[in-house]
Write an enzyme that holds these catalytic residues in place. Structure first.
Site, short mmCIF file in Angstrom:
data_model
loop_
_atom_site.label_atom_id
_atom_site.label_comp_id
_atom_site.label_asym_id
_atom_site.label_seq_id
_atom_site.Cartn_x
_atom_site.Cartn_y
_atom_site.Cartn_z
N LYS A 13 -6.78 -9.47 2.72
CA LYS A 13 -8.05 -8.84 3.13
C LYS A 13 -7.92 -7.33 3.21
CE LYS A 13 -10.36 -12.43 5.81
NZ LYS A 13 -10.87 -12.76 7.15
N GLY A 14 -6.76 -6.86 3.66
CA GLY A 14 -6.58 -5.42 3.79
C GLY A 14 -7.49 -4.81 4.84
N TRP B 151 0.83 -1.21 0.00
CA TRP B 151 0.00 0.00 0.00
C TRP B 151 0.87 1.26 0.00
CZ3 TRP B 151 -3.34 1.84 4.74
CH2 TRP B 151 -4.26 2.80 4.30
N HIS C 253 13.14 -3.69 3.49
CA HIS C 253 12.75 -4.21 4.80
C HIS C 253 13.97 -4.22 5.74
CE1 HIS C 253 8.83 -5.37 3.43
NE2 HIS C 253 9.20 -6.43 2.76
P1 A3P Z 1 -3.66 -8.78 5.28
O1 A3P Z 1 -2.93 -10.07 5.12
O2 A3P Z 1 -4.01 -8.49 6.71
O3 A3P Z 1 -4.84 -8.64 4.39
P2 A3P Z 1 2.88 -6.06 2.86
O4 A3P Z 1 2.46 -5.24 1.70
O5 A3P Z 1 3.76 -5.33 3.82
O6 A3P Z 1 3.37 -7.40 2.46
O7 A3P Z 1 1.56 -6.29 3.72
C1 A3P Z 1 0.51 -7.06 3.21
C2 A3P Z 1 -0.76 -6.67 3.92
O8 A3P Z 1 -1.23 -5.40 3.41
C3 A3P Z 1 -1.87 -7.65 3.67
O9 A3P Z 1 -2.66 -7.61 4.85
C4 A3P Z 1 -2.56 -7.04 2.47
O10 A3P Z 1 -3.88 -7.49 2.26
C5 A3P Z 1 -2.53 -5.58 2.85
N1 A3P Z 1 -2.66 -4.68 1.68
C6 A3P Z 1 -2.16 -4.85 0.44
N2 A3P Z 1 -2.49 -3.83 -0.36
C7 A3P Z 1 -3.23 -2.98 0.40
C8 A3P Z 1 -3.89 -1.73 0.12
N3 A3P Z 1 -3.84 -1.19 -1.09
N4 A3P Z 1 -4.55 -1.14 1.13
C9 A3P Z 1 -4.59 -1.70 2.35
N5 A3P Z 1 -4.02 -2.87 2.67
C10 A3P Z 1 -3.34 -3.51 1.71
#
Ligand code: A3P
Length: 323
Positions: A290-291, A74, A130
């Site tokens: 799920k986000g 995100w 990271h």
């Molecule tokens: P969940 O597994 O709780 O749904 P990262 O990008 O650091 O790997 O984190 C992944 C998490 O961010 C996942 O959480 C994912 O669904 C969520 N995510 C990905 N894109 C997103 C967006 N545009 N807005 C909000 N959450 C998002």
């Protein structure tokens, strides 16, 4: 080229073989190694060592930093949309975010740039990582780059990580680690780029020291008031929205383009592959689950939640940072 030299790989493997080792999350022959206080899979660690040796930051670079599963995808999308908004005419929908995964739009330091800092679009000054603060390549600190750091409720980070790993294992026909087993490891700090709390604290302490260089955003807070944080991000990054842009609805355009529902339904993010035909090949859809805020309640018991909160609260106590 972007390939590590044979000498470098040999040197890394030699160093890694002397490091503390623990069983990882991916079955019996899977290990994490501890380097400068954090646990890693070797493929990431080799990249980190290489980036420490080679990476040349530019002073205008903005580092998009995070622990895995805190909202990196995100934040990459948002920072990219903010930085490139004047290059792509929103009326014709030409933003690369519509056809490329956010991870392709913003390069990943310890994988994409580890061996060759110039292996990127030089017009874009965003670099994601990271890598924990203590282990950042020296040139990032020496160049005075700005850093944007995202963090998230550790319970949701854990659940997100568990699904991320389990889905990869299932797609490779192997048995995923149980949630309980993974939870034990996470609570001990044993997870790729963990301990989670030390990752957060490293950047937090640096922020206390250099407040003008480091911006903190919390996933939950940015979910609640995305507009406020997108404007703040843009200002911090040096791309403030003009009042004319605000009147034209540019802030909302950026927010809507980066929304979970929007990105996760794009063809590239539903069916595309990141780094196809490499050992790090991964389906883009794994970055979109799920986000939601608070999904941990569906997966962990109240006791597990309280235990993890307690651990992290202890670690954060006295730092000024609260869960
Ligand atoms: P969940 O597994 O709780 O749904 P990262 O990008 O650091 O790997 O984190 C992944 C998490 O961010 C996942 O959480 C994912 O669904 C969520 N995510 C990905 N894109 C997103 C967006 N545009 N807005 C909000 N959450 C998002």
């Amino acid at each position: 080229s972007g390939e590590p030299s044979a000498v470098h790989v040999k040197k890394c493997k030699e160093i890694i073989s002397t490091l503390p080792r623990k069983k990882g999350w991916k079955g019996s022959s899977d290990y994490l190694h501890q380097y400068q206080g954090f646990w890693y899979y070797d493929s990431f660690l080799e990249g980190i060592m290489s980036a420490q040796d080679h990476f040349q930051a530019r002073s205008q670079d903005i580092i998009v930093a995070s622990c895995p599963k805190t909202g990196t995808t995100w934040l990459k999308a948002l920072t990219f949309a903010i930085a490139t908004r004047t290059s792509f005419d929103d009326s014709t929908c030409t933003s690369p975010l519509l056809t490329k995964a956010p991870h392709e739009c913003v390069p990943f330091l310890e994988i994409d740039l580890a061996n060759d800092s110039s292996n990127r679009n030089m017009e874009l000054n965003l670099v994601a990582t990271h890598i924990p603060y203590v282990s950042l390549p020296h040139s990032i600190l020496a160049s005075g780059c700005k850093i944007v750091y995202i963090w998230r409720d550790p319970k949701d980070v854990f659940v997100s990580m568990w699904y991320f790993v389990a889905k990869q294992m299932i797609s490779k026909d192997s048995e995923p680690i149980s949630l309980e087993e993974a939870f034990e490891l996470f609570c001990q700090g044993i997870v790729n780029y963990g301990p989670y709390w030390d990752h957060v604290l490293g950047f937090w302490r640096a922020r206390v020291e250099f407040p003008e260089k480091i911006m903190f955003v919390k996933y939950e807070e940015m979910m609640k008031d995305t507009c406020f944080y997108v404007k703040k991000l843009a200002e911090f990054m040096g791309y403030p929205f003009t009042s004319e842009e605000e009147e034209r609805g540019m802030v909302e355009n950026v927010i809507n383009m980066c929304k979970f529902e929007k990105l996760s339904n794009l063809e590239v993010n539903k069916n595309g592959m990141h780094r196809p035909n490499t050992s790090l090949e991964i389906e883009n859809n794994l970055y979109f689950r799920k986000g939601k805020v608070g999904d941990w309640e569906n997966e962990l018991t109240a006791e597990m939640g309280a235990r993890l909160d307690w651990i992290v609260e202890q670690k954060l106590s006295g730092s000024g940072l609260k869960l």
